[in-house]
Design an enzyme around this catalytic site. Structure first.
Site, PDB file in Angstrom:
ATOM      1  N   ARG A 123      19.941  90.441  24.730  1.00 49.05           N
ATOM      2  CA  ARG A 123      20.833  90.546  25.898  1.00 49.05           C
ATOM      3  C   ARG A 123      21.511  89.222  26.263  1.00 49.05           C
ATOM      4  NH1 ARG A 123      16.699  93.953  27.626  1.00 49.05           N
ATOM      5  NH2 ARG A 123      17.308  96.134  27.428  1.00 49.05           N
ATOM      6  N   LYS A 145      36.046  84.519  24.653  1.00 48.42           N
ATOM      7  CA  LYS A 145      36.261  85.822  24.009  1.00 48.42           C
ATOM      8  C   LYS A 145      35.526  85.830  22.679  1.00 48.42           C
ATOM      9  CE  LYS A 145      40.844  87.184  25.627  1.00 48.42           C
ATOM     10  NZ  LYS A 145      42.219  87.473  25.145  1.00 48.42           N
ATOM     11  N   GLU A 187      49.890  77.197  17.426  1.00 50.12           N
ATOM     12  CA  GLU A 187      49.287  77.384  18.757  1.00 50.12           C
ATOM     13  C   GLU A 187      49.470  76.119  19.611  1.00 50.12           C
ATOM     14  OE1 GLU A 187      48.178  80.302  19.677  1.00 50.12           O
ATOM     15  OE2 GLU A 187      47.730  81.346  17.793  1.00 50.12           O
ATOM     16  N   LYS A 242      44.813  75.262  27.384  1.00 52.64           N
ATOM     17  CA  LYS A 242      43.961  76.467  27.342  1.00 52.64           C
ATOM     18  C   LYS A 242      42.839  76.355  28.387  1.00 52.64           C
ATOM     19  CE  LYS A 242      41.891  80.151  25.174  1.00 52.64           C
ATOM     20  NZ  LYS A 242      41.762  81.014  24.052  1.00 52.64           N
ATOM     21  N   GLU A 252      41.650  87.460  32.012  1.00 52.79           N
ATOM     22  CA  GLU A 252      42.978  87.937  31.663  1.00 52.79           C
ATOM     23  C   GLU A 252      43.529  88.925  32.700  1.00 52.79           C
ATOM     24  OE1 GLU A 252      44.011  87.730  27.325  1.00 52.79           O
ATOM     25  OE2 GLU A 252      44.158  89.873  27.683  1.00 52.79           O
ATOM     26  N   ARG A 256      46.542  84.319  32.095  1.00 51.55           N
ATOM     27  CA  ARG A 256      46.084  84.193  30.708  1.00 51.55           C
ATOM     28  C   ARG A 256      47.027  84.901  29.728  1.00 51.55           C
ATOM     29  NH1 ARG A 256      39.687  84.095  28.796  1.00 51.55           N
ATOM     30  NH2 ARG A 256      40.112  83.707  26.609  1.00 51.55           N
ATOM     31  N   ASN A 260      49.835  84.631  25.299  1.00 57.91           N
ATOM     32  CA  ASN A 260      50.272  85.631  24.328  1.00 57.91           C
ATOM     33  C   ASN A 260      51.694  85.364  23.835  1.00 57.91           C
ATOM     34  OD1 ASN A 260      48.994  87.857  23.142  1.00 57.91           O
ATOM     35  ND2 ASN A 260      50.472  89.248  24.086  1.00 57.91           N
ATOM     36  N   HIS A 263      52.919  86.261  20.414  1.00 60.65           N
ATOM     37  CA  HIS A 263      51.917  87.144  19.808  1.00 60.65           C
ATOM     38  C   HIS A 263      52.327  88.615  19.809  1.00 60.65           C
ATOM     39  CE1 HIS A 263      49.598  83.519  20.026  1.00 60.65           C
ATOM     40  NE2 HIS A 263      48.530  84.077  19.509  1.00 60.65           N
ATOM     41  N   HIS A 267      51.704  89.728  16.232  1.00 66.71           N
ATOM     42  CA  HIS A 267      50.684  90.696  15.799  1.00 66.71           C
ATOM     43  C   HIS A 267      51.313  91.815  14.984  1.00 66.71           C
ATOM     44  CE1 HIS A 267      47.737  89.455  19.213  1.00 66.71           C
ATOM     45  NE2 HIS A 267      47.383  88.917  18.065  1.00 66.71           N
ATOM     46  N   HIS A 280      47.775  84.068  10.717  1.00 63.98           N
ATOM     47  CA  HIS A 280      48.049  84.405  12.116  1.00 63.98           C
ATOM     48  C   HIS A 280      49.071  83.438  12.730  1.00 63.98           C
ATOM     49  CE1 HIS A 280      47.253  85.704  16.202  1.00 63.98           C
ATOM     50  NE2 HIS A 280      46.939  84.467  16.528  1.00 63.98           N
TER      51      HIS A 280
END
Ligand SMILES: NC(=O)c1ccc[n+]([C@@H]2O[C@H](COP(=O)([O-])OP(=O)(O)OC[C@H]3O[C@@H](n4cnc5c(N)ncnc54)[C@H](O)[C@@H]3O)[C@@H](O)[C@H]2O)c1
Length: 374
Positions: A123, A145, A187, A242, A252, A256, A260, A263, A267, A280
């Site tokens: 946990r 994340k 980035e 960041k 988010e 946040r 993106n 992106h 993506h 990427h």
């Protein structure tokens, strides 16, 4: 030491983010200062562990830590249930305890996988991120994340699990393949465009010094210069963007989403070209160029920004045109499957000036198609 350290402070946690040449040597004292004294589960990949494992293991063992190393195969396919199960078997078979710590030594793949293993085993046990790619340093390692891929899509299974410490040793970047390094610069440039005009100017200065205009036609790009402190200073400044954003918006809910930028289309390009065709960061660079073109056509920014950003992306070895054969309509359809879509509307992050962006969900499809055509 203090100037190398930034701090993420959110409503649920606070942790240091250190960016410095040789930072790994300070790991034992930093773990001790955080009260992390249990066994160390060092998770890495088959490329990074032989290159940089010793720089982590040796000082920890000297300081009295028990270190258990484990490597998953290098590459995106390791962000899988299969590798997660292998990690659980390794840790549970070795009688992991709640007081232990997971170290994630590698790029974003190892960071996401190790982070999720740490979030879920018993946990939740502490994780420390030790990023070794530029992308992981300025993006993936900070913000909590974690997750794995599912056959139905990327990053669909995961959890927020904030690290206790992020330690980015910029000397590890000297072994990173040039193409991976360039992908990380995307980035860094993104952070300048969305939030920090000064960072953007520093990147332009670096490009002017390292990428001679006379050689630009031959594709001269900024290469990593070990020992030039400007590189780690720029990385730290990009990380600070960041750190600031995730401190203000951990889950988010708002700001946040500006991360993106590039992106939404990035993506879609990555997926349609076939994962592994473009890195990427390369897809994001093309996505940034398309977003800027859309912004210019809506009168949100001027054409000078589009040209300046394109020149900077090229100077850092990044593409701005679509790979041949990608169908515009299929790309547009894919943007509607973006995780940030709300009420069937794509939320575009668009630049206004360098350092500032707006979120718009009213971009006419015709303008997207025109930007893709150009
Ligand atoms: N959690 C987040 O917020 C977040 C944000 C952005 C991206 N990501 C994830 O990050 C992943 C991509 O990360 P990445 O680009 O770092 O890829 P990666 O982890 O696959 O690393 C790229 C390649 O470089 C190798 N490598 C890593 N460090 C090296 C070094 N110092 N020297 C030599 N080789 C080295 C790796 O073995 C790998 O082959 C994706 O899965 C993406 O979803 C997560």
């Amino acid at each position: 030491m203090q100037t190398d350290t930034l701090t993420v402070t959110s409503s649920t946690s606070s942790y240091p983010v250190v960016v410095a040449d040789g930072a790994l040597a300070t790991l034992p004292q930093r773990l001790g200062a955080l009260g992390l004294q249990g066994r160390v589960w060092l998770l890495s990949d088959t490329t990074v562990l032989p290159l940089h494992g010793a720089a982590v293991v040796a000082p920890l063992r000297t300081a009295g830590y028990t270190v258990e190393p484990f490597a998953v195969p290098a590459g995106e396919t390791s962000k899988s249930q299969t590798q997660l199960d292998a990690i659980y078997a390794w840790m549970l078979g070795g009688a992991v305890e709640r007081r232990d710590v997971v170290l994630a030594l590698g790029g974003g793949v190892v960071g996401d996988l190790a982070g999720f293993a740490a979030a879920s085993i018993l946990r939740g046990i502490p994780v420390v991120q030790l990023p070794t790619t530029l992308l992981a340093m300025v993006d993936a390692a900070v913000g909590g994340k974690t997750g794995i891929n599912h056959p139905l899509g990327k990053n669909l299974i995961g959890a927020f699990h904030q690290p206790r410490l992020v330690l980015a040793d910029t000397t590890t970047l000297t072994t990173l393949p040039p193409r991976e390094l360039c992908a990380g610069w995307a980035e860094v440039i993104k952070h300048g465009v969305i939030k920090d005009a000064g960072l953007y100017t520093e990147l332009q200065n670096l490009a002017a010094d390292y990428c001679h205009p006379a050689q630009a036609a031959q594709g001269s790009v900024v290469t990593w210069a070990a020992g030039d402190p400007r590189f780690s200073a720029i990385i730290r400044r990009a990380v600070a963007v960041k750190v600031g954003v995730v401190s203000r918006d951990e889950r988010e809910q708002g700001e946040r989403i500006t991360l993106n930028y590039g992106h939404t289309m990035g993506h879609a390009i990555e997926a349609l070209a076939g994962y592994g065709t473009l890195l990427h960061g390369e897809a994001v660079a093309i996505g940034m160029h398309i977003a800027a073109r859309i912004a210019a056509s809506m009168g949100i920014c001027d054409l000078g920004l589009v040209k300046s950003q394109r020149a900077l992306l090229h100077a850092f070895g990044l593409p701005t045109s679509l790979p041949a054969g990608l169908d515009a309509q299929a790309l547009i359809a894919l943007t509607l499957r973006d995780k940030k879509v709300q009420a069937h509307k794509v939320r575009w992050v668009l630049p206004t000036t360098i350092g500032n962006v707006v979120i718009r969900d009213d971009v006419p499809e015709e303008l997207v198609r025109a930007a893709l055509r150009s």
